[in-house]
Design a protein around this motif. Structure first.
Motif, mmCIF file in Angstrom:
data_model
loop_
_atom_site.group_PDB
_atom_site.id
_atom_site.type_symbol
_atom_site.label_atom_id
_atom_site.label_comp_id
_atom_site.label_asym_id
_atom_site.label_seq_id
_atom_site.Cartn_x
_atom_site.Cartn_y
_atom_site.Cartn_z
ATOM 1 N N GLY A 219 0.808 -1.222 0.000
ATOM 2 C CA GLY A 219 0.000 0.000 0.000
ATOM 3 C C GLY A 219 0.838 1.268 0.000
ATOM 4 O O GLY A 219 0.545 2.223 -0.717
ATOM 5 N N ILE A 220 1.900 1.285 0.807
ATOM 6 C CA ILE A 220 2.791 2.455 0.856
ATOM 7 C C ILE A 220 3.442 2.673 -0.510
ATOM 8 O O ILE A 220 3.501 3.799 -1.024
ATOM 9 N N ALA A 221 3.921 1.573 -1.097
ATOM 10 C CA ALA A 221 4.561 1.676 -2.421
ATOM 11 C C ALA A 221 3.578 2.190 -3.457
ATOM 12 O O ALA A 221 3.910 3.040 -4.288
ATOM 13 N N LEU A 222 2.340 1.700 -3.392
ATOM 14 C CA LEU A 222 1.327 2.123 -4.351
ATOM 15 C C LEU A 222 0.998 3.606 -4.194
ATOM 16 O O LEU A 222 0.822 4.340 -5.176
ATOM 17 N N GLY A 223 0.934 4.065 -2.932
ATOM 18 C CA GLY A 223 0.671 5.477 -2.683
ATOM 19 C C GLY A 223 1.777 6.361 -3.244
ATOM 20 O O GLY A 223 1.513 7.414 -3.833
ATOM 21 N N ILE A 224 3.026 5.936 -3.077
ATOM 22 C CA ILE A 224 4.164 6.702 -3.602
ATOM 23 C C ILE A 224 4.126 6.742 -5.129
ATOM 24 O O ILE A 224 4.328 7.796 -5.748
ATOM 25 N N LEU A 225 3.833 5.598 -5.741
ATOM 26 C CA LEU A 225 3.777 5.531 -7.210
ATOM 27 C C LEU A 225 2.686 6.446 -7.763
ATOM 28 O O LEU A 225 2.885 7.126 -8.773
ATOM 29 N N GLU A 226 1.541 6.457 -7.083
ATOM 30 C CA GLU A 226 0.460 7.323 -7.568
ATOM 31 C C GLU A 226 0.832 8.793 -7.416
ATOM 32 O O GLU A 226 0.542 9.612 -8.280
ATOM 33 N N LYS A 227 1.497 9.119 -6.312
ATOM 34 C CA LYS A 227 1.923 10.508 -6.098
ATOM 35 C C LYS A 227 2.902 10.952 -7.179
ATOM 36 O O LYS A 227 2.933 12.120 -7.592
ATOM 37 N N LEU A 228 3.705 9.995 -7.658
ATOM 38 C CA LEU A 228 4.667 10.289 -8.722
ATOM 39 C C LEU A 228 4.028 10.254 -10.106
ATOM 40 O O LEU A 228 4.698 10.504 -11.106
ATOM 41 N N GLY A 229 2.743 9.920 -10.153
ATOM 42 C CA GLY A 229 2.030 9.898 -11.431
ATOM 43 C C GLY A 229 2.298 8.659 -12.261
ATOM 44 O O GLY A 229 2.048 8.645 -13.474
ATOM 45 N N ILE A 230 2.775 7.585 -11.648
ATOM 46 C CA ILE A 230 3.073 6.346 -12.379
ATOM 47 C C ILE A 230 1.826 5.470 -12.400
ATOM 48 O O ILE A 230 1.328 5.052 -11.348
ATOM 49 N N THR A 231 1.303 5.195 -13.582
ATOM 50 C CA THR A 231 0.067 4.417 -13.710
ATOM 51 C C THR A 231 0.269 3.068 -14.397
ATOM 52 O O THR A 231 -0.647 2.253 -14.448
ATOM 53 N N SER A 232 1.449 2.824 -14.939
ATOM 54 C CA SER A 232 1.722 1.555 -15.613
ATOM 55 C C SER A 232 1.525 0.384 -14.644
ATOM 56 O O SER A 232 2.050 0.394 -13.523
ATOM 57 N N LYS A 233 0.749 -0.613 -15.080
ATOM 58 C CA LYS A 233 0.494 -1.766 -14.219
ATOM 59 C C LYS A 233 1.785 -2.523 -13.909
ATOM 60 O O LYS A 233 1.971 -3.034 -12.803
ATOM 61 N N GLY A 234 2.699 -2.610 -14.887
ATOM 62 C CA GLY A 234 3.967 -3.294 -14.659
ATOM 63 C C GLY A 234 4.786 -2.588 -13.600
ATOM 64 O O GLY A 234 5.355 -3.223 -12.700
ATOM 65 N N ALA A 235 4.857 -1.253 -13.692
ATOM 66 C CA ALA A 235 5.635 -0.474 -12.720
ATOM 67 C C ALA A 235 4.995 -0.555 -11.334
ATOM 68 O O ALA A 235 5.698 -0.667 -10.318
#
Length: 324
Positions: A219-235
């Motif tokens: 969940g923490i990793a997902l929150g950081i990725l969304e904040k960075l604007g990363i939407t790729s499912k692989g990433a």
């Protein structure tokens, strides 16, 4: 659409997910029965009946709690349960009938669509539909209603999903401890009290190291990725896997042993230093349930029915008080 995406669509058919869900109780009971028989076969002659009872009660309680877990977790977290087979059939029929009436279609396409009202489509059928009608905007929208697209969980929903998965995972662990304790009282009353602390310790380890902290890390990793604007499912999948490794596989073990040493061992007056739990190869294997966490948080639904099987492994190890 390439074959990989079509295969994803094939797996995400609501009918396939619902039928997989329906088959899980039989799979778990058959697996639990087979393991109980195998475990009993290793006991000495004259002790096999006792071993069957002990393993069977522990396994039975674990499986029962794992099967009840999605209903209890859904009620506690107010998360809707997946559709059942009949509601999917009704929904498919309405969507398909409306589309057929308003669209000119080939005989083969109509045949496949009518079949999909009540049956799981083959990979070939799904591919045919996307090739025949998925090229148009209207056809593609229809197919995404029939087989919904995976939706990335948004930041605001991350922790509600994690809450659901964490409650879900706790129930089989508690059930395993309860079943193992009952089994000891039935078959080995003399050592039941002595064995109980190890069940609690192992339950704590399984829950923190193999379930809860992994969910938090994802969940923490997902929150950081969304904040960075990363939407790729692989990433997103790679980021969540890294979060799981950092907080679950590494951190969860340390936290569980720390709580054992400072809280549980003093309560039960046991020596934590002699009982400290260390990760093993099978513990890494138990992290297959994190594939489910990553998949669900990435919007894939087909893996969810397998959660009772995955969490039962942790529940059973807690029930036998496994400590290396």
């Amino acid at each position: 659409m390439n074959n990989l995406k079509i295969f994803g669509k094939f797996l995400d058919q609501p009918m396939l997910v619902a039928k997989f869900q329906k088959a899980i109780p039989a799979v778990l009971v058959a697996g639990g029965t087979a393991y109980t028989a195998y475990d009993a076969s290793k006991a000495k002659k004259g002790q096999r009946g006792k071993r069957v009872l002990k393993t069977g009660v522990t396994m039975g309680a674990t499986i029962a709690s794992a099967l009840a877990a999605p209903y209890i977790a859904s009620k506690i977290t107010k998360r809707p349960l997946p559709q059942n087979i009949q509601s999917i059939k009704t929904s498919n029929t309405q969507i398909i009938d409306s589309f057929i009436k308003s669209t000119k279609l080939s005989k083969d396409t109509k045949l496949i669509l009518n079949k999909s009202k009540e049956r799981i489509l083959s990979f070939k059928d799904v591919k045919t539909l996307f090739n025949n009608i998925g090229q148009s905007e209207n056809g593609y929208k229809f197919l995404n209603k029939l087989i919904p697209e995976p939706q990335n969980v948004k930041a605001k929903d991350i922790f509600s999903e994690i809450g659901y998965l964490s409650v879900y995972g706790a129930i089989p662990v508690v059930g395993g401890i309860a079943g193992g304790t009952a089994a000891d009282k039935i078959t080995d009353k003399e050592h039941a009290k002595e064995n109980f602390p190890n069940k609690v310790k192992e339950g704590l380890y399984q829950y923190l190291a193999n379930i809860f902290m992994c969910n938090v890390g994802a969940g923490i990793a997902l929150g950081i990725l969304e904040k960075l604007g990363i939407t790729s499912k692989g990433a997103r999948a790679a980021g969540m896997t890294a979060g799981i490794a950092a907080t679950g596989i590494i951190g969860g073990s340390k936290i569980a042993n720390f709580i054992d040493k400072k809280v549980i061992s003093p309560i039960f007056k046991t020596k934590a230093a002699q009982k400290e739990r260390t990760p093993e190869v099978l513990d890494i294997g138990l992290h297959t349930d994190d594939i489910a966490t990553v998949s669900l948080l990435s919007g894939l639904k087909w893996i969810e029915p397998a959660l009772p099987v995955m969490y039962s492994l942790s529940g059973y190890r807690a029930g036998i008080g496994y400590r290396n």
